[in-house]
Design a protein around this motif. Structure first.
Motif, PDB file in Angstrom:
ATOM      1  N   GLN A   1       0.861  -1.184   0.000  1.00 12.25           N
ATOM      2  CA  GLN A   1       0.000   0.000   0.000  1.00 12.25           C
ATOM      3  C   GLN A   1       0.899   1.235   0.000  1.00 12.25           C
ATOM      4  OE1 GLN A   1      -3.366  -0.500  -0.362  1.00 12.25           O
ATOM      5  NE2 GLN A   1      -2.758  -2.652  -0.490  1.00 12.25           N
TER       6      GLN A   1
ATOM      7  N   ALA B   1      -5.027   3.894  -4.868  1.00 18.25           N
ATOM      8  CA  ALA B   1      -5.058   5.016  -3.930  1.00 18.25           C
ATOM      9  C   ALA B   1      -4.518   6.286  -4.583  1.00 18.25           C
ATOM     10  CB  ALA B   1      -4.267   4.678  -2.667  1.00 18.25           C
TER      11      ALA B   1
ATOM     12  N   GLN C   1      -7.237   7.514  -7.066  1.00 18.83           N
ATOM     13  CA  GLN C   1      -8.385   8.102  -6.371  1.00 18.83           C
ATOM     14  C   GLN C   1      -8.070   9.514  -5.888  1.00 18.83           C
ATOM     15  OE1 GLN C   1      -9.034   4.980  -3.536  1.00 18.83           O
ATOM     16  NE2 GLN C   1     -10.342   3.810  -4.927  1.00 18.83           N
TER      17      GLN C   1
END
Length: 185
Positions: free
Chosen positions: A25, A58, A61
């Motif tokens: 991540q 991520a 977005q």
């Protein structure tokens, strides 16, 4: 008439030894550069599409929110498959693995996908994005290796120096179709 395609490398991941890079991540503060990235996208994107990997999703977005445009994800835009590739603590060792990968594109030398296979898969996914969406200006948030393979192939460049020079949250802007790099403004 040519459309605009921005190919963007995701933001800085949180590296977790022993966990495949596909599952990483974003690191804390990784999205701090989104305003500057959005300002560099000339012309600005009307749609942001991303890889299914968390770090790319991520990033996409956050970029789409900054631009006020829709965000989608698409299969096939992921990084070169390397689930079984060993984690390299030393950056020079990782770079040596990638050097072999780029120098022997038809061979399976690092991970589960050759450079040729990764480029073909990524190119097909990019084409699917552009065929599925009619916006004139599209941004795709993906990964450095596959972006480098695609753009190097379309522009007669060596992918290794391109990969080495492609920073996090950096965009390569090309004309679609053709994937020819645009001159810096």
């Amino acid at each position: 008439m040519a459309r605009t395609l921005h190919l963007i490398k995701h933001a800085r991941p949180r590296i977790v030894p022993g966990v495949p890079a596909h599952d990483w991540q974003l690191a804390p503060g990784a999205l701090d550069g989104i305003p500057a990235l959005a300002a560099r996208l000339v012309p600005p994107a009307e749609l942001v599409v991303s890889s299914e990997e968390g770090k790319a999703k991520a990033t996409a977005q956050a970029l789409a929110a900054r631009l006020g445009v829709p965000c989608r994800s698409m299969l096939g835009l992921h990084e070169q498959l390397r689930y079984t590739a060993p984690y390299r603590e030393n950056a020079a060792d990782f770079q040596a693995d990638l050097r072999r990968f780029f120098l022997h594109p038809a061979e399976l030398v690092f991970g589960e996908e050759s450079a040729d296979d990764a480029r073909t898969r990524f190119a097909n996914a990019v084409q699917a994005v552009m065929l599925a969406h009619t916006q004139e200006r599209v941004a795709i948030v993906a990964h450095g290796t596959v972006i480098s393979l695609l753009i190097a192939g379309a522009n007669g460049l060596d992918p290794l120096p391109l990969w080495t020079s492609l920073g996090l949250l950096e965009a390569l802007t090309v004309d679609w179709p053709g994937l020819k790099l645009r001159a810096e403004a």
